[in-house]
Design a protein around this motif. Structure first.
Motif: not given
Length: 1012
Positions: A263-265, A285-286, A321-323, A338-340
């Motif tokens: 995972p990417w920090p 985020p954002g 980070r958001h779809a 997958p968090d991105f």
């Protein structure tokens, strides 16, 4: 009347024009002799210069009044408000006529100070801001106007928040002239004129106030998008750099890309010398990240609620980070983490987020320049662009008009093209219009936007600039294998995976490289570009090491227990091809896809067909690789105490007996058998031997008593397969016998004892057992050397240590360089008659080398570099020291590292780590040594090994090998025996380098000793 001309494409600050002192004096006299209003009307450049000159000299030096300084200097302008308003109006008109974008505002900050540049009294403030920015955030990217412009603006925003007039000056500088000249100072170039000399002096004072030097200005790593991953690229520097991933820092190679695993920090900690800093990595985020899809460079970090953003690129990679979705790509897909979410899009589109927010992407509003072209290859974040592309220029047509001159600089050649922007302020100039469609060598090309009328002016200064490597005449690389034209600046020593043929450079599918590299040079700069190819190839995914590597065509892959879960992936664009995998036929795997994974289930068991191949539509078979299965042990566990040994392992196949073969250094030997089934064994068993055998799980465990009073020895474990009569040694997939070192005592060592110990250590050890044999036997081995040759004479130990032949085609692996480095200080006659299989027979050549005069001092600064310069400049060098001997040495080294068991020093985890640490020391001008390494592109390790051997040879010539090995231990922190074994194997792999430099430095030492 004196006339001043800015020259096409001048700096944004009219006062920065270098003017001869005599001309400047005449200009000042004219300003005081004639009406400033007349001068502004008829000679606008001179008038604007005259209005700003007194402000630059006196503002903040003699008060902060604005008009007092101007009227006092000109002498003919009254101080009442009407005269001042008239002066401002005429000045504004004159400035805009000569292309200075003076705002319509009546405030002096925008009217005068923006175009003036920093006042002399404020140079120290600006210098402090830029030096701080460079030390903490790295120097500006001067090849990219937009990035350099953002860099200088950020510096004054952070460090000069209350100096609005300095900020106005920097905002006015859209061409990033300040940042470019700052980088010239950083590189030690001379100032351009008296005023810039004052600024450069201010930079010197500023960096001294930080207690630093220019060489300390190192940029934090740049964040990139590399393939499908986030990556960082550290700036080239002489200082060590590291990033922290998890709990521990990880060294990063300057100038090379380091991919960040998921995972990417959000942040990485970067350290260089005593300075550490957090680097923003993954989007918060954002926040979204916008990358140039062609170069991978990070263009911008934006809030997704920003509604609009501008970027200087055509094709983009968006990470969030958001779809979200874009018109051309559709919904973004999950990234490696997958968090991105990630999408590939183009400039001019609007991103739509799932929360209803939109972000419009457009070209910059400010003047900008960028290149729109596909990449053929890459060297870190630098790209080699196709000749099919265009220069894109964005201008404000109200400032300076719609027309400009575009200048392309290719070495000493300059080409000019007049451009006119459209209604959107954009002009596109195809590379072909600048003559780049004609085949030529890859080269670094600079594009400059100049003021109108500058065609043919090689010295005209640029308003905007962009630089890139372009391959003229090459639009794409087609074919498999691909064929490229061989450029005039092609460097074989910096290339790999290519072979020269009559038709050009051919990509060699049998080369053991993942990506072919083409090395080229231009203007003294060497680049190694990794080619982007659409190849048909085979990839091997090795599960235990979590590594993925390309398999050269026709290679034999050895699959043992360590490869049980490995998979292969075939990549092809031939939709009609079938795959043959060990006799299994996979029909139509490339219909609708370009890759197919062959699972472990197909690869685990040997069949009558060992091929991995492609079957074409016409029935032709193209072999990709062959697979050889070996029955090697796995899950090896070993416990040794003073009086007992416990060994357990998994095996393959069916066995019904084992044999234990123990050989001692004093010549004693014991061989014993143990039956695991009903069949008898020819030899009795050991007293006290305990064996547990589980034929269902195929696991074997033995417990054997040890005799602490016995001499040191080596124990091998053998097996008898069911239905056979012969015993075979257990081997791992590398072919090493499962053997253990048995510690012990020797009452008095003799030649036979030393030879036996060396023979035990000469064998290759199983990877699973690490250095167990060496740990058990090395103390006795070193003690025997000291006892047999206390006076450090080679004669008593020559037969035992140096004349050791290769063992089953494996180089002897006993330590010479750590246990007895003084061996290599002996004269050439001491090495006569050595067995060729020992790998040391070339040492005898030291006895008959010709004399060379004028050698550099081996104790001097950089003697190897001095010698290589001398070799390049001398045409009649004696044959043993001629340049082709170094080329042959590199060929031999690469052969041994690729095709013999000595490849372990670059492929075995533990041994390779030691070799890399030894070779990691700084080598001045490594490229000069690499120039003898044909086919060495993309991999400087062989040259670094050669440099490490040269240093050891120099120490041997000066009789300082003990101190040299001690220094290696101090620098690396590794034990002497580990350093010694790795260094010995390096010497066997590159023995030609040792002979070359040992003979050279021995002569040099004698010459300089006589001189002193």
């Amino acid at each position: 009347m004196v006339t001043l001309r800015t020259g096409a494409g001048s700096t944004p600050f009219i006062l920065d024009m270098p003017i001869p002192p005599g001309l400047q004096h005449a200009a000042e006299k004219a300003l005081k002799s004639y009406s400033i209003f007349m001068i502004l009307d008829k000679f606008p450049t001179l008038g604007v210069w005259g209005v700003l000159l007194p402000l630059s000299r006196n503002y903040a030096e003699d008060g902060k009044g604005v008009y007092r300084h101007i009227t006092s200097f000109l002498g003919q302008v009254g101080g009442d408000q009407n005269d001042i308003e008239r002066l401002k109006s005429r000045y504004r008109q004159a400035a805009r006529r000569i292309g200075l974008p003076i705002p319509t505002s009546n405030q002096p900050t925008g009217l005068f100070f923006a175009a003036m540049g920093p006042a002399q009294a404020q140079l120290g403030i600006l210098a402090n801001a830029l030096v701080w920015m460079a030390l903490h955030h790295g120097p500006p990217a001067t090849e990219d106007t937009a990035s350099a412009r953002a860099w200088q603006r950020r510096a004054v925003t952070v460090r000069c928040p209350n100096h609005t007039r300095i900020q106005a000056t920097v905002r006015f500088d859209q061409s990033a002239h300040i940042a470019q000249r700052f980088d010239h100072w950083r590189r030690g170039e001379a100032a351009n004129g008296e005023r810039e000399g004052l600024l450069f002096d201010a930079y010197d004072c500023a960096i001294a106030s930080f207690l630093r030097k220019r060489s300390d200005i190192v940029a934090p790593p740049k964040v990139l998008w590399s393939g499908a991953e986030l990556a960082v690229e550290p700036e080239p520097s002489r200082h060590r750099q590291s990033i922290t991933l998890g709990a521990f820092p990880m060294p990063v190679a300057a100038g090379s890309i380091t991919r960040i695993p998921a995972p990417w920090p959000e942040k990485l900690s970067w350290r260089c010398r005593n300075h550490s800093q957090d680097i923003h990595l993954a989007p918060q985020p954002g926040e979204i990240l916008l990358f140039d899809a062609d170069s991978g460079a990070l263009l911008s970090r934006e809030r997704q609620d920003a509604r609009i953003t501008t970027v200087s690129a055509e094709r983009l990679v968006i990470l969030s980070r958001h779809a979200f979705s874009s018109p051309s790509f559709g919904p973004a897909i999950p990234a490696e983490d997958p968090d991105f979410r990630v999408a590939w899009t183009v400039n001019g589109e609007t991103l739509e987020f799932e929360d209803g927010q939109n972000l419009e992407i457009s070209a910059p509003d400010e003047a900008s320049i960028w290149l729109d072209a596909r990449s053929l290859a890459s060297d870190g974040s630098r790209r080699l662009l196709s000749c099919e592309g265009a220069v894109v220029v964005k201008l404000d047509a109200e400032i300076g008009g719609r027309s400009r001159i575009l200048r392309a600089t290719l070495g000493e050649v300059r080409r000019f093209r007049e451009i006119t922007v459209n209604s959107d302020g954009i002009a596109r100039v195809p590379f072909a219009d600048l003559g780049l469609s004609i085949t030529d060598a890859p080269q670094k090309i600079r594009f400059d936007v100049l003021a109108p009328g500058a065609a043919g002016d090689a010295a005209a200064r640029a308003e905007l600039s962009a630089t890139a490597w372009i391959w003229p005449g090459v639009a794409r690389i087609d074919g498999d294998p691909a064929v490229l034209p061989c450029p005039a600046n092609y460097l074989p020593a910096h290339s790999v995976g290519l072979r020269e043929a009559p038709e050009g450079l051919v990509v060699d599918d049998r080369a053991d490289v993942e990506t072919p590299v083409i090395g080229v040079s231009a203007e003294g700069e060497i680049r190694e570009f990794s080619l982007r190819l659409d190849r048909e190839d085979l990839w091997h995914y090795h599960v235990p090491a979590q590594t993925r590597s390309r398999v050269p065509r026709g290679k034999v892959l050895v699959f043992g227990h360590a490869s049980t879960h490995d998979t292969l992936t075939v990549r092809s664009t031939d939709q009609h091809a079938d795959i043959l995998a060990l006799g299994t036929e996979i029909r139509g795997p490339f219909i609708g896809r370009t890759s197919w994974e062959i699972g472990a289930g197909l690869l685990e068991e040997a069949t009558g067909d060992d091929r991995i191949a492609l079957r074409r539509k016409d029935g032709r078979i193209d072999l990709l690789a062959r697979i050889r299965h070996v029955d090697d042990p796995r899950n090896i566990d070993l416990t040794m105490e003073d009086d007992r040994l416990d060994l357990s392992l998994d095996y393959r196949g069916e066995i019904d007996a084992i044999r234990i073969d123990v050989r001692r250094a004093d010549g004693a030997s014991v061989v014993a058998d143990h039956s695991l089934g009903r069949r008898p064994v020819p030899l009795p068993t050991f007293h006290g031997l305990s064996v547990r055998h589980d034929p269902t799980k195929k696991r074997l465990a033995i417990s054997l008593p040890l005799d602490p009073a016995a001499a040191p020895g080596r124990m091998r474990l053998l097996y008898r397969a069911t239905g056979e009569d012969t015993f075979h040694p257990f081997k791992d997939s590398d072919g090493a016998d499962i053997a253990l070192g048995l510690p012990g005592d020797t009452d008095q060592a003799d030649i036979a004892c030393l030879k036996n110990l060396a023979g035990f250590l000469a064998h290759k050890s199983p990877f699973a057992l690490g250095d167990q044999v060496r740990s058990a036997l090395q103390p006795a081995y070193e003690q025997a050397i000291r006892e047999i040759s206390p006076s450090r004479m080679i004669g008593p130990i020559k037969a035992a240590l140096l004349d050791m032949p290769d063992i089953k085609e494996c180089a002897p692996r006993h330590d010479l360089a750590g246990a007895a480095p003084w061996i290599f200080e002996a004269s050439g006659t001491a090495f006569s008659g050595l067995n060729a299989g020992s790998g040391l027979a070339p040492l005898a050549q030291l006895a008959s080398q010709p004399q060379v005069t004028g050698l550099p001092d081996p104790r001097g600064d950089e003697p190897m570099q001095s010698w290589l310069e001398q070799v390049a400049a001398t045409s009649d060098m004696p044959l043993p020291f001629a340049p082709d001997r170094l080329e042959a040495a590199f060929q031999a080294l690469r052969y041994r590292l690729g095709d013999t068991d000595l490849r372990d020093i670059v492929t075995d985890d533990l041994l390779t780590g030691t070799v890399r640490l030894i070779a990691a020391a700084h080598v001045a001008d490594l490229d000069r040594l690499r120039s003898f390494d044909n086919g060495g592109g993309g991999d400087p390790l062989p040259a670094r090994i050669a440099a490490a051997i040269e240093r050891f040879a120099r120490a041997a010539a000066l009789r300082e090998t003990d101190a040299h090995v001690d220094a290696l231990c101090t620098r690396t922190g590794l034990p002497r025996a580990e350093i010694g074994q790795a260094l010995t194997l390096m010497l066997r792999a590159g023995i030609e380098f040792f002979v070359y430099f040992r003979g050279l430095w021995s002569q040099a030492a004698q010459q300089h000793e006589r001189q002193t």
